[in-house]
Write an enzyme that holds these catalytic residues in place. Structure first.
Site, short mmCIF file in Angstrom:
data_model
loop_
_atom_site.label_atom_id
_atom_site.label_comp_id
_atom_site.label_asym_id
_atom_site.label_seq_id
_atom_site.Cartn_x
_atom_site.Cartn_y
_atom_site.Cartn_z
CG ASN A 9 -1.66 1.28 1.44
OD1 ASN A 9 -1.80 2.05 0.50
ND2 ASN A 9 -2.17 1.50 2.64
CE LYS A 11 0.46 3.44 4.84
NZ LYS A 11 0.26 3.53 6.27
CG HIS A 89 -5.69 1.69 5.18
ND1 HIS A 89 -5.24 2.63 6.08
CD2 HIS A 89 -4.66 0.84 4.97
CE1 HIS A 89 -3.98 2.36 6.38
NE2 HIS A 89 -3.60 1.27 5.73
CD GLU A 91 -2.75 5.36 6.86
OE1 GLU A 91 -2.70 5.44 5.62
OE2 GLU A 91 -1.85 4.85 7.55
CD GLU A 159 -3.36 -2.77 7.35
OE1 GLU A 159 -2.22 -2.94 6.91
OE2 GLU A 159 -4.06 -1.79 7.07
N GLY A 165 2.66 1.98 10.66
CA GLY A 165 3.62 3.07 10.51
C GLY A 165 4.33 3.45 11.79
CB SER A 203 5.45 -2.07 11.92
OG SER A 203 5.00 -0.75 12.19
C1 PEP Z 1 -0.56 -0.01 5.88
O1 PEP Z 1 -0.49 1.07 5.33
O2 PEP Z 1 -1.55 -0.71 5.68
C2 PEP Z 1 0.53 -0.43 6.75
C3 PEP Z 1 0.45 -1.60 7.34
O3 PEP Z 1 1.59 0.42 6.90
P1 PEP Z 1 3.05 0.07 7.54
O4 PEP Z 1 3.49 -1.23 6.92
O5 PEP Z 1 3.90 1.22 7.15
O6 PEP Z 1 2.86 -0.07 9.01
#
Ligand code: PEP
Length: 245
Positions: A9, A11, A89, A91, A159, A165, A203
């Protein structure tokens, strides 16, 4: 059997110049033994058509067309070459106030356009610390996944919001507990619930991917930061394939 999926992803990151990272990734993973799904910003989707990867959007509007300035529909994503789209997601849920019903509506729009919906769920730190993680997961599963979901049209990404992040990763036991729980819920609700791919996200890096992929009912990962550079994403794909670099 669930399909194994390494999903990236991007973003709101990625200009035309960054397409070189996907070319580099293609050089190493043109014949990957797992599904590789890249979700770049919508502006780059059409330019991905010659890559040996599945391409996804990061969001879609629940309607097919109309007066929704700035939005993008599932059929537009499909028209540009996408075969999947992320829905719900964290976000989007946080920045745009998306609720479970919105996520379900977007996922239905994805199905109607022939796209696979990668439906994202996960608890906040407050919810985890309050001991309500599995209740939150249950509510999100019930509200975000349409009744018409199948293992062929839907992927679930767990997630934890506090792991996205941040560099913080749940323990393997915590990941396993939630993934086993999601599997049981899907199996109880859908005839092919045992076959949905369940991705862990938050992460994931080359250094922790092998142990995370060893957890029961983890069929792959949704990766943010570490999907932007081929050098970072490639080891995650290898870890999922069980192949060495
Ligand atoms: C994500 O954007 O879905 C995500 C898991 O980000 P990161 O791997 O940077 O934690």
């Amino acid at each position: 059997m669930p399909r194994k999926i390494a999903a990236g992803n991007w973003k709101m990151n990625g200009l035309q110049a960054d397409m070189v990272e996907l070319s580099k990734l293609a050089a190493d993973h043109a014949s990957a033994k797992v599904d590789v799904l890249i979700c770049p910003p919508a502006t780059l989707i059409a330019g991905c058509k010659d890559l040996p990867f599945q391409i996804g959007g990061q969001d879609c509007h629940p309607h097919e067309s109309g007066a929704h300035t700035g939005d993008i529909s599932a059929s537009m994503l499909a028209d540009a070459g996408a075969t999947a789209v992320l829905t719900g997601h964290s976000e989007r849920r946080t920045d745009h106030g998306e609720m479970d019903a919105d996520v379900a509506a977007k996922s239905k729009a994805a199905y109607a356009a022939g796209l696979k919906a990668v439906i994202c769920i996960g608890e906040t730190l407050t919810e985890r610390e309050a001991g309500t993680t599995l209740n939150v997961i249950d509510t999100q599963l019930a509200g975000s996944i349409p009744d018409t979901a199948t293992a062929a049209n839907t992927v679930i990404a767990y997630e934890p919001v506090w792991a996205i992040g941040t560099g913080k990763v749940p323990t393997l036991e915590q990941i396993g507990e939630v993934h086993d729980h999601i599997r049981a819920k899907l199996a109880a609700r859908f005839d092919d619930g045992a076959d949905f791919s369940l991705l862990y996200g938050g992460s994931v890096k080359g250094s922790n991917a092998v142990e995370i992929f060893g957890v029961s009912n983890v069929d792959g990962a949704l990766v943010g930061g570490a999907s932007l550079k081929a050098a970072d994403f490639s080891p995650i794909i290898h870890a999922l394939e069980g192949t060495s670099l």
